[in-house]
Design a protein around this motif. Structure first.
Motif, PDB file in Angstrom:
ATOM      1  N   LEU A 300      11.601  -5.352  -2.310  1.00 25.13           N
ATOM      2  CA  LEU A 300      11.126  -4.541  -1.200  1.00 25.13           C
ATOM      3  C   LEU A 300      10.671  -3.165  -1.683  1.00 25.13           C
ATOM      4  O   LEU A 300      11.105  -2.683  -2.722  1.00 25.13           O
ATOM      5  CB  LEU A 300      12.231  -4.389  -0.151  1.00 25.13           C
ATOM      6  CG  LEU A 300      12.758  -5.684   0.453  1.00 25.13           C
ATOM      7  CD1 LEU A 300      13.966  -5.406   1.334  1.00 25.13           C
ATOM      8  CD2 LEU A 300      11.668  -6.387   1.246  1.00 25.13           C
ATOM      9  N   GLU A 308       5.850  -6.105   3.217  1.00 31.97           N
ATOM     10  CA  GLU A 308       6.565  -5.985   4.479  1.00 31.97           C
ATOM     11  C   GLU A 308       5.648  -6.290   5.666  1.00 31.97           C
ATOM     12  O   GLU A 308       6.062  -6.932   6.642  1.00 31.97           O
ATOM     13  CB  GLU A 308       7.161  -4.577   4.615  1.00 31.97           C
ATOM     14  CG  GLU A 308       8.358  -4.308   3.710  1.00 31.97           C
ATOM     15  CD  GLU A 308       7.992  -3.963   2.275  1.00 31.97           C
ATOM     16  OE1 GLU A 308       8.895  -3.726   1.464  1.00 31.97           O
ATOM     17  OE2 GLU A 308       6.773  -3.919   1.948  1.00 31.97           O
ATOM     18  N   ASP A 312       6.167  -9.280   8.360  1.00 32.76           N
ATOM     19  CA  ASP A 312       6.269  -8.964   9.793  1.00 32.76           C
ATOM     20  C   ASP A 312       5.302  -9.792  10.632  1.00 32.76           C
ATOM     21  O   ASP A 312       5.617 -10.160  11.774  1.00 32.76           O
ATOM     22  CB  ASP A 312       6.002  -7.473  10.027  1.00 32.76           C
ATOM     23  CG  ASP A 312       7.143  -6.582   9.559  1.00 32.76           C
ATOM     24  OD1 ASP A 312       8.244  -7.114   9.327  1.00 32.76           O
ATOM     25  OD2 ASP A 312       6.928  -5.365   9.411  1.00 32.76           O
TER      26      ASP A 312
END
Length: 326
Positions: A300, A308, A312
């Motif tokens: 991350l 990310e 999402d």
């Protein structure tokens, strides 16, 4: 002198919190560490349980100095020693400090770290509210620019992510706690200064050992309930995870997925080390074409938010549709 509880005397109140400090050659940090115990604003009963594991420097003298100062303010100090020529290690020292302690709650403090004055008070409050839980806190690093990404990550984990992503140094203790039904909570205040330096005990644990235990935990806690899954990362880390899985869990891998067109164009990953004939060939596809659940082997906070954002857009639930292994 009257015995505790005898006529004319009163029993000593039970110790609520034992601060557990393992020590080995810690003279350059120990003063500041023990001063932070002395500065705690906790109003309950507290003791310091310290185990000196064959230190050859001035640690013993520093311990005796702070024993006097702490007992002057009503904090009993229990000191254990390994007087042999060889240290037994930080795990042994922690266990010995725990054995000789008497508190209802244990507060672990490494000898090179420093507590903020409110640490014991705030974590004790949460521990009372959440029995059978490990209670952590936010931390700051010294030097400030060391492990910035890691520090930012651990300080921003949600309550749910403490279970799905949180991997502490005391790995086996943490895993055993969860397997026995324990919980994990965090006080969302910075209560600990965590030093990062070459002599830290963290560096003495082999990376391969940590990897092995993390894989076993993944298999026991996550993969045991999945019939198939996709490994998100068709590169080095994803393939390493695949090779580390048991044969039964390798067979559950339906695909690798990635965003790298070169990896996707190849179409398959062939497990050359397999003794099976023909050798397993696992499809490689774009993440948008892959099927959950995923084991994510992408670190991350390294891609400027691109990873990310991709995750999402799939509207998945962490812990159910995906699990981070990074």
């Amino acid at each position: 002198m009257a015995e505790p509880g005898a006529a004319g005397g009163s029993p000593e109140p039970p110790v609520q919190v034992s601060i557990i400090v393992p020590v080995h050659n810690s003279e350059c940090w120990l003063d500041e560490c023990l001063k932070s115990v002395w500065e705690q604003d906790f109003k309950g009963t507290m003791e310091l349980s310290i185990f000196n594991d064959a230190s050859k420097d001035g640690s013993a003298e520093i311990i005796e100095k702070w024993k006097t100062k702490l007992e002057e303010v009503g904090v009993p100090v229990i000191i254990g020693n390994n007087d042999s020529s060889q240290p037994r290690g930080v795990g042994f020292a922690k266990n010995q400090a725990v054995i000789q302690s008497s508190g209802t709650y244990l507060c672990f403090l490494d000898s090179d770290d420093v507590m903020m004055p409110q640490r014991v008070r705030l974590q004790h409050e949460v521990a009372i509210q959440h029995p059978n839980s490990i209670v952590g806190c936010q931390v700051r690093r010294e030097p400030l620019d060391s492990t910035e990404r890691y520090t930012r990550w651990i300080n921003n984990l949600t309550q749910e992510q403490l279970l799905t992503q949180g991997v502490p140094e005391d790995l086996l203790f943490f895993y055993e706690h969860l397997q026995k039904g324990g919980e994990v909570f965090r006080v969302n205040h910075c209560l600990l200064l965590y030093r990062y330096h070459p002599q830290a005990a963290t560096h003495s644990v082999l990376e391969g050992t940590i990897w092995h235990h993390r894989v076993r935990f993944l298999e026991d806690r996550v993969l045991s309930s999945w019939t198939s899954f996709t490994i998100w990362n068709a590169g080095k880390q994803g393939k390493k995870l695949y090779r580390s899985l048991s044969p039964a869990n390798q067979k559950k891998v339906s695909a690798f997925c990635d965003v790298d067109e070169k990896k996707i164009t190849k179409g398959f990953y062939t497990y050359e080390e397999s003794e099976e004939r023909p050798k397993p060939k696992i499809p490689v596809c774009h993440f948008r074409d892959a099927s959950p659940p995923f084991v994510i082997c992408v670190k991350l906070d390294l891609t400027g938010g691109a990873f990310e954002t991709n995750l999402d857009m799939l509207n998945l639930k962490e812990g159910m549709d995906y699990y981070h292994f990074n």
